[in-house]
Design an enzyme around this catalytic site. Structure first.
Site, PDB file in Angstrom:
ATOM      1  N   LYS A  37     -22.681  -4.044   5.281  1.00  0.00           N
ATOM      2  CA  LYS A  37     -22.646  -4.597   6.635  1.00  0.00           C
ATOM      3  C   LYS A  37     -21.379  -5.407   6.879  1.00  0.00           C
ATOM      4  CE  LYS A  37     -25.007  -7.482  10.017  1.00  0.00           C
ATOM      5  NZ  LYS A  37     -26.112  -8.441  10.276  1.00  0.00           N
ATOM      6  N   ARG A  60     -25.386 -21.954  12.415  1.00  0.00           N
ATOM      7  CA  ARG A  60     -25.040 -22.454  11.081  1.00  0.00           C
ATOM      8  C   ARG A  60     -23.703 -21.879  10.620  1.00  0.00           C
ATOM      9  NH1 ARG A  60     -26.823 -21.429   5.550  1.00  0.00           N
ATOM     10  NH2 ARG A  60     -26.734 -23.404   4.400  1.00  0.00           N
ATOM     11  N   PRO A  81     -22.105  -1.600  12.002  1.00  0.00           N
ATOM     12  CA  PRO A  81     -22.786  -2.497  11.058  1.00  0.00           C
ATOM     13  C   PRO A  81     -24.300  -2.380  11.232  1.00  0.00           C
ATOM     14  CG  PRO A  81     -21.026  -3.625  12.260  1.00  0.00           C
ATOM     15  CD  PRO A  81     -21.265  -2.332  12.960  1.00  0.00           C
ATOM     16  N   ASP A  90     -28.262  -3.468  10.065  1.00  0.00           N
ATOM     17  CA  ASP A  90     -29.212  -4.344   9.383  1.00  0.00           C
ATOM     18  C   ASP A  90     -30.609  -3.949   9.841  1.00  0.00           C
ATOM     19  OD1 ASP A  90     -29.402  -5.362  11.951  1.00  0.00           O
ATOM     20  OD2 ASP A  90     -28.321  -7.211  11.499  1.00  0.00           O
ATOM     21  N   ARG A 109     -22.221 -18.646  -1.306  1.00  0.00           N
ATOM     22  CA  ARG A 109     -21.115 -17.959  -0.645  1.00  0.00           C
ATOM     23  C   ARG A 109     -19.764 -18.497  -1.104  1.00  0.00           C
ATOM     24  NH1 ARG A 109     -24.941 -19.679   2.722  1.00  0.00           N
ATOM     25  NH2 ARG A 109     -26.298 -18.156   3.760  1.00  0.00           N
ATOM     26  N   ASN A 168     -27.479 -13.774   5.362  1.00  0.00           N
ATOM     27  CA  ASN A 168     -28.699 -14.587   5.433  1.00  0.00           C
ATOM     28  C   ASN A 168     -28.450 -15.877   6.202  1.00  0.00           C
ATOM     29  OD1 ASN A 168     -30.132 -12.751   3.672  1.00  0.00           O
ATOM     30  ND2 ASN A 168     -28.952 -13.624   1.986  1.00  0.00           N
ATOM     31  N   HIS A 201     -32.504  -5.228  12.031  1.00  0.00           N
ATOM     32  CA  HIS A 201     -32.645  -5.283  13.481  1.00  0.00           C
ATOM     33  C   HIS A 201     -32.046  -4.040  14.129  1.00  0.00           C
ATOM     34  CE1 HIS A 201     -33.327  -7.021  17.369  1.00  0.00           C
ATOM     35  NE2 HIS A 201     -32.047  -6.958  17.683  1.00  0.00           N
TER      36      HIS A 201
END
Length: 304
Positions: free
Chosen positions: A227, A132, A244, A246, A184, A127, A248
């Protein structure tokens, strides 16, 4: 440069269609390379500072405080230059959709990273976005990594990636939260603790087992989902078939490659994840993870 003198530039004897630094180092595989000049990048590999530079016909490198021969071997391994990328593109281009979508977008390689750095870094990706994530990794290295050198003309300080043992002291989780890692923090702390308990060779030893076994072992670690496990398998454990997935990637499979919807679910279910991975394996074969990385990376540079 503080205390370290650069070597002269040396050649990796690698054409741009075999390695495009901008497309590869900007691909979201790694978050520690800093652009310090025109087509020039700098990072720390195996505790040593190294710079790489793209030219029209080659990729050059220079080192700071270590032998160039030693670093050349390291870079060849890191960029997996033994893999003939042009041959892989020829195979993938037999698929008309891939050929059309990726025309002129060559030189995208999958890196062979240090498994511990790769794993702990990708625990930060959930996320999140690249900018970042990069900031989080920078703070992690500055706080817990050994200082290597400063590039004074661009004002950048470089550190080693932290050893897992530096991330498991009593207040480490709270410190990570204070550094902005949020939920995290517990995953980084928990996984670092497991790495220390299992011993340094354990994670790297997964390079020598099959993909299914390596993935299953990674999924036992705190915070590691499908992932992240597949990213680590692909980017540091030599599993070229790892894809991987997701939402997208699901969209790319359905929209670009005309995959039939794996289910009616609007979310990515575990069964959908497995079917999409199998779909790419069917199309591109045992190096489908590399082909997937090329197509996915394209979206970072060209909106399609």
């Amino acid at each position: 440069m503080t205390g370290l003198l650069p070597s002269s530039w040396r050649s990796l004897n690698t054409l741009p269609n075999e390695l495009c630094l901008n497309r590869t180092l900007n691909s979201g595989q790694t978050f520690r390379w800093k652009k310090i000049g025109v087509e020039e990048w700098c990072s720390v590999l195996r505790g040593k500072l190294v710079a790489v530079k793209q030219t029209e016909k080659d990729v050059l490198f220079r080192t700071y405080g270590c032998e160039s021969i030693e670093m050349e071997e390291c870079l060849r391994d890191y960029f997996q230059l033994k893999v003939n990328l042009s041959d892989l593109y020829k195979q993938w281009n037999q698929n008309e959709i891939f050929s059309t979508k990726t025309k002129g977008f060559d030189g995208v390689r999958v890196l062979r990273q240090d498994p511990e750095e790769n794993l702990l870094s990708f625990l930060c990706t959930q996320n999140n976005n690249i900018k970042r994530i990069t900031g989080m990794i920078d703070r992690l290295c500055e706080r817990y990594g050994k200082f290597v050198a400063e590039v004074q003309d661009v004002g950048l300080k470089f550190h080693e990636f932290p050893e897992p043992s530096s991330l498991i002291h009593d207040d480490a989780e709270q410190q990570l939260r204070d550094l902005g890692f949020g939920y995290r923090a517990k995953y980084i702390y928990g996984t670092a603790k497991t790495l220390v308990e299992n011993g340094e060779p354990w994670l790297k030893s997964l390079r020598s087992v099959d993909y299914e076994t390596a993935r299953a072992e990674l999924l036992k670690l705190p915070g590691v989902g499908p992932k992240v496990a597949d990213c680590v398998c692909l980017f540091s454990l030599d599993k070229m078939q790892s894809v991987p997935v997701d939402t997208h990637v699901r969209q790319i499979a359905l929209r670009d490659f005309k995959m039939a919807p794996p289910s009616k679910s609007k979310t990515l279910t575990p069964k959908d994840y497995a079917k999409i991975s199998e779909f790419f394996l069917t199309i591109f074969g045992p190096c489908c993870g590399w082909a997937h990385s090329v197509r996915l990376n394209l979206t970072r540079f060209v909106r399609s």
